[in-house]
Design a protein around this motif. Structure first.
Motif, PDB file in Angstrom:
ATOM      1  N   ASN A  94      93.250  28.245 -29.147  1.00  0.00           N
ATOM      2  CA  ASN A  94      93.996  29.690 -29.316  1.00  0.00           C
ATOM      3  C   ASN A  94      94.479  30.236 -27.949  1.00  0.00           C
ATOM      4  O   ASN A  94      94.885  31.350 -27.913  1.00  0.00           O
ATOM      5  N   LEU A  95      94.008  29.598 -26.857  1.00  0.00           N
ATOM      6  CA  LEU A  95      94.487  30.319 -25.426  1.00  0.00           C
ATOM      7  C   LEU A  95      95.898  29.419 -25.077  1.00  0.00           C
ATOM      8  O   LEU A  95      96.147  28.167 -25.445  1.00  0.00           O
ATOM      9  N   VAL A  96      96.533  30.426 -24.530  1.00  0.00           N
ATOM     10  CA  VAL A  96      97.907  29.978 -24.001  1.00  0.00           C
ATOM     11  C   VAL A  96      97.763  30.178 -22.489  1.00  0.00           C
ATOM     12  O   VAL A  96      97.682  31.352 -21.831  1.00  0.00           O
ATOM     13  N   ARG A  97      98.308  29.053 -21.785  1.00  0.00           N
ATOM     14  CA  ARG A  97      98.291  29.198 -20.239  1.00  0.00           C
ATOM     15  C   ARG A  97      99.458  29.904 -19.622  1.00  0.00           C
ATOM     16  O   ARG A  97     100.724  30.067 -20.148  1.00  0.00           O
ATOM     17  N   VAL A  98      99.215  30.769 -18.705  1.00  0.00           N
ATOM     18  CA  VAL A  98     100.081  31.326 -17.732  1.00  0.00           C
ATOM     19  C   VAL A  98     100.584  30.502 -16.834  1.00  0.00           C
ATOM     20  O   VAL A  98      99.883  29.912 -16.032  1.00  0.00           O
ATOM     21  N   GLU A  99     101.743  30.138 -16.958  1.00  0.00           N
ATOM     22  CA  GLU A  99     101.936  28.836 -16.218  1.00  0.00           C
ATOM     23  C   GLU A  99     102.150  28.835 -14.479  1.00  0.00           C
ATOM     24  O   GLU A  99     102.024  27.807 -14.114  1.00  0.00           O
ATOM     25  N   GLU A 100     102.333  30.003 -14.183  1.00  0.00           N
ATOM     26  CA  GLU A 100     102.209  30.173 -12.608  1.00  0.00           C
ATOM     27  C   GLU A 100     100.709  30.023 -12.279  1.00  0.00           C
ATOM     28  O   GLU A 100     100.077  30.575 -12.630  1.00  0.00           O
ATOM     29  N   GLN A 101     100.388  29.078 -11.173  1.00  0.00           N
ATOM     30  CA  GLN A 101      98.807  28.890 -10.636  1.00  0.00           C
ATOM     31  C   GLN A 101      98.688  30.064 -10.102  1.00  0.00           C
ATOM     32  O   GLN A 101      99.195  30.807  -9.162  1.00  0.00           O
ATOM     33  N   LEU A 102      97.240  30.530 -10.400  1.00  0.00           N
ATOM     34  CA  LEU A 102      96.699  31.525  -9.917  1.00  0.00           C
ATOM     35  C   LEU A 102      96.410  31.373  -8.470  1.00  0.00           C
ATOM     36  O   LEU A 102      96.349  32.033  -7.658  1.00  0.00           O
ATOM     37  N   ILE A 103      95.501  30.160  -8.321  1.00  0.00           N
ATOM     38  CA  ILE A 103      94.893  29.902  -7.145  1.00  0.00           C
ATOM     39  C   ILE A 103      94.418  28.372  -7.051  1.00  0.00           C
ATOM     40  O   ILE A 103      94.302  27.831  -8.114  1.00  0.00           O
ATOM     41  N   SER A 104      94.193  27.675  -5.886  1.00  0.00           N
ATOM     42  CA  SER A 104      93.556  26.301  -5.796  1.00  0.00           C
ATOM     43  C   SER A 104      92.148  26.436  -5.301  1.00  0.00           C
ATOM     44  O   SER A 104      92.067  26.870  -4.400  1.00  0.00           O
ATOM     45  N   ASN A 105      91.345  25.898  -6.200  1.00  0.00           N
ATOM     46  CA  ASN A 105      89.747  26.199  -5.862  1.00  0.00           C
ATOM     47  C   ASN A 105      89.612  25.118  -5.049  1.00  0.00           C
ATOM     48  O   ASN A 105      89.765  23.789  -5.711  1.00  0.00           O
ATOM     49  N   ASP A 106      88.718  24.954  -3.889  1.00  0.00           N
ATOM     50  CA  ASP A 106      88.459  24.140  -2.895  1.00  0.00           C
ATOM     51  C   ASP A 106      86.768  24.203  -3.159  1.00  0.00           C
ATOM     52  O   ASP A 106      86.029  24.896  -3.059  1.00  0.00           O
ATOM     53  N   PHE A 107      86.448  22.683  -3.412  1.00  0.00           N
ATOM     54  CA  PHE A 107      85.051  22.303  -3.673  1.00  0.00           C
ATOM     55  C   PHE A 107      84.403  21.768  -2.369  1.00  0.00           C
ATOM     56  O   PHE A 107      85.469  20.708  -1.963  1.00  0.00           O
ATOM     57  N   VAL A 108      83.866  22.442  -1.603  1.00  0.00           N
ATOM     58  CA  VAL A 108      83.341  21.935  -0.333  1.00  0.00           C
ATOM     59  C   VAL A 108      81.815  21.787  -0.205  1.00  0.00           C
ATOM     60  O   VAL A 108      81.038  21.988  -1.118  1.00  0.00           O
ATOM     61  N   ALA A 109      81.460  20.797   0.974  1.00  0.00           N
ATOM     62  CA  ALA A 109      80.108  20.956   1.505  1.00  0.00           C
ATOM     63  C   ALA A 109      79.953  21.943   2.426  1.00  0.00           C
ATOM     64  O   ALA A 109      80.613  22.211   3.462  1.00  0.00           O
ATOM     65  N   TYR A 110      78.588  22.374   2.778  1.00  0.00           N
ATOM     66  CA  TYR A 110      78.068  23.225   3.622  1.00  0.00           C
ATOM     67  C   TYR A 110      77.131  22.672   4.300  1.00  0.00           C
ATOM     68  O   TYR A 110      76.182  21.997   3.496  1.00  0.00           O
ATOM     69  N   SER A 111      76.590  22.762   5.517  1.00  0.00           N
ATOM     70  CA  SER A 111      75.531  22.589   6.355  1.00  0.00           C
ATOM     71  C   SER A 111      75.375  23.663   7.261  1.00  0.00           C
ATOM     72  O   SER A 111      76.067  24.493   7.429  1.00  0.00           O
ATOM     73  N   ARG A 112      74.174  23.613   7.736  1.00  0.00           N
ATOM     74  CA  ARG A 112      73.647  24.296   8.775  1.00  0.00           C
ATOM     75  C   ARG A 112      74.394  24.141  10.037  1.00  0.00           C
ATOM     76  O   ARG A 112      75.150  25.115  10.784  1.00  0.00           O
ATOM     77  N   ASP A 113      74.469  22.907  10.772  1.00  0.00           N
ATOM     78  CA  ASP A 113      75.068  22.822  11.696  1.00  0.00           C
ATOM     79  C   ASP A 113      75.515  21.079  11.947  1.00  0.00           C
ATOM     80  O   ASP A 113      75.768  20.547  13.116  1.00  0.00           O
ATOM     81  N   LEU A 114      75.740  20.363  10.689  1.00  0.00           N
ATOM     82  CA  LEU A 114      76.326  19.011  10.924  1.00  0.00           C
ATOM     83  C   LEU A 114      77.622  19.030  11.455  1.00  0.00           C
ATOM     84  O   LEU A 114      78.424  19.845  11.178  1.00  0.00           O
ATOM     85  N   LYS A 115      78.129  17.800  12.247  1.00  0.00           N
ATOM     86  CA  LYS A 115      79.304  17.470  12.519  1.00  0.00           C
ATOM     87  C   LYS A 115      79.799  16.247  11.472  1.00  0.00           C
ATOM     88  O   LYS A 115      79.471  15.103  11.875  1.00  0.00           O
ATOM     89  N   LEU A 116      80.647  16.688  10.685  1.00  0.00           N
ATOM     90  CA  LEU A 116      80.688  15.531   9.571  1.00  0.00           C
ATOM     91  C   LEU A 116      81.892  15.909   8.771  1.00  0.00           C
ATOM     92  O   LEU A 116      82.357  16.846   8.385  1.00  0.00           O
ATOM     93  N   ALA A 117      82.854  14.959   8.836  1.00  0.00           N
ATOM     94  CA  ALA A 117      84.154  15.031   8.176  1.00  0.00           C
ATOM     95  C   ALA A 117      83.801  14.643   6.679  1.00  0.00           C
ATOM     96  O   ALA A 117      83.399  13.556   6.332  1.00  0.00           O
ATOM     97  N   THR A 118      84.096  15.347   5.523  1.00  0.00           N
ATOM     98  CA  THR A 118      83.989  15.066   4.236  1.00  0.00           C
ATOM     99  C   THR A 118      85.068  14.218   3.701  1.00  0.00           C
ATOM    100  O   THR A 118      85.918  14.816   2.900  1.00  0.00           O
ATOM    101  N   THR A 119      85.522  13.182   4.244  1.00  0.00           N
ATOM    102  CA  THR A 119      86.530  12.571   4.001  1.00  0.00           C
ATOM    103  C   THR A 119      86.690  11.641   2.476  1.00  0.00           C
ATOM    104  O   THR A 119      87.592  11.234   1.995  1.00  0.00           O
ATOM    105  N   SER A 120      85.305  11.392   2.081  1.00  0.00           N
ATOM    106  CA  SER A 120      85.143  10.929   0.877  1.00  0.00           C
ATOM    107  C   SER A 120      83.824  11.631   0.436  1.00  0.00           C
ATOM    108  O   SER A 120      82.907  11.943   0.911  1.00  0.00           O
ATOM    109  N   TRP A 121      83.684  11.231  -0.998  1.00  0.00           N
ATOM    110  CA  TRP A 121      82.105  11.415  -1.361  1.00  0.00           C
ATOM    111  C   TRP A 121      81.080  10.852  -0.919  1.00  0.00           C
ATOM    112  O   TRP A 121      79.951  11.175  -0.716  1.00  0.00           O
TER     113      TRP A 121
END
Length: 237
Positions: free
Chosen positions: A90-117
């Protein structure tokens, strides 16, 4: 004569809502009780531009929000993934994208590139139970904890019970700022998902109008202004 006019098709007044309600199960900085979040402000403005009133209603339960939108209890949803109409027809999509959600990792102080899972494989981490994007992609041998609420993740990170936590970018930054937990956001995002508004099929005629209004907001700078005032501001000390 007045009675005849009242019942003739096309002459009676349509029962349009005074305010169109799009619901959400996300909190700050996307939506809040003061209606000052990103979703709150964008929804209000796109409806204003087509001559109507719109607002966001928050639900604590995601499933309830979707069921109510699909049943036209509310008039749509404010921010969901593409393809939602396959599960909720019953739902119809509004075709224009609202936003792109980024799913990210957080740490306290690690130096790490999250280039893959797999890049986090050596670090115990936590995420919210039911967030399928994490459950499907984390390696099976990853040391991981699924918790019920985001506050539990940040508490675990603060107490060094885990090295990393996984969350959506802007909700995570807002919670870190509100709780005083100092975090590093690791780049690039583990995943990015395009999000859209939806309206109930009874209001399907509004979908292209809302899409045009949202596109216009992006072109005239008003969308970016809202984005910066509600989201980008969270990256500043």
């Amino acid at each position: 004569m007045a009675f005849v006019l009242a019942v003739m098709p096309g002459v009676s007044r349509a029962e349009a809502p005074d305010v169109y309600v799009l619901n959400t199960s996300t909190g700050a900085p996307y939506a809040d009780p003061a209606h000052s979040g990103f979703q709150d402000r964008v929804v209000t403005e796109v409806f204003r531009r087509i001559g109507l009133k719109g607002e966001v209603r928050q639900y604590s339960a995601s499933k309830r929000a979707l069921v109510n939108a699909n049943a036209n209890v509310d008039h749509g949803v404010a921010m969901r993934v593409k393809g939602l109409e396959k599960r909720f027809p019953n739902l119809v999509r509004v075709e224009e994208q609202l936003i792109s959600n980024d799913f990210v990792a957080y740490s306290r102080d690690l130096k790490l590139a999250t280039t893959s899972w797999n890049s986090m494989a050596d670090h115990p981490l936590a995420y919210i139970h039911g967030w399928v994007i994490f459950e499907r992609n984390l390696p099976k041998n990853q040391v991981k904890y699924a918790v019920a609420k985001p506050g539990q993740m940040f508490d675990m990170l603060s107490k060094k019970r885990v090295d990393m936590i996984l969350y959506e970018r802007w909700q995570g930054l807002r919670r870190a700022k509100d709780t005083g937990v100092s975090v590093v956001v690791h780049e690039p995002p583990l995943a990015s998902v395009d999000m859209y508004m939806y309206v109930h099929k009874e209001h399907a005629s509004l979908a292209p109008k809302l899409a045009a209004a949202l596109k216009e907001m992006k072109q005239d700078g008003s969308y970016q202004k809202i984005f910066d005032e509600t989201l980008t501001v969270l990256t500043k000390n």
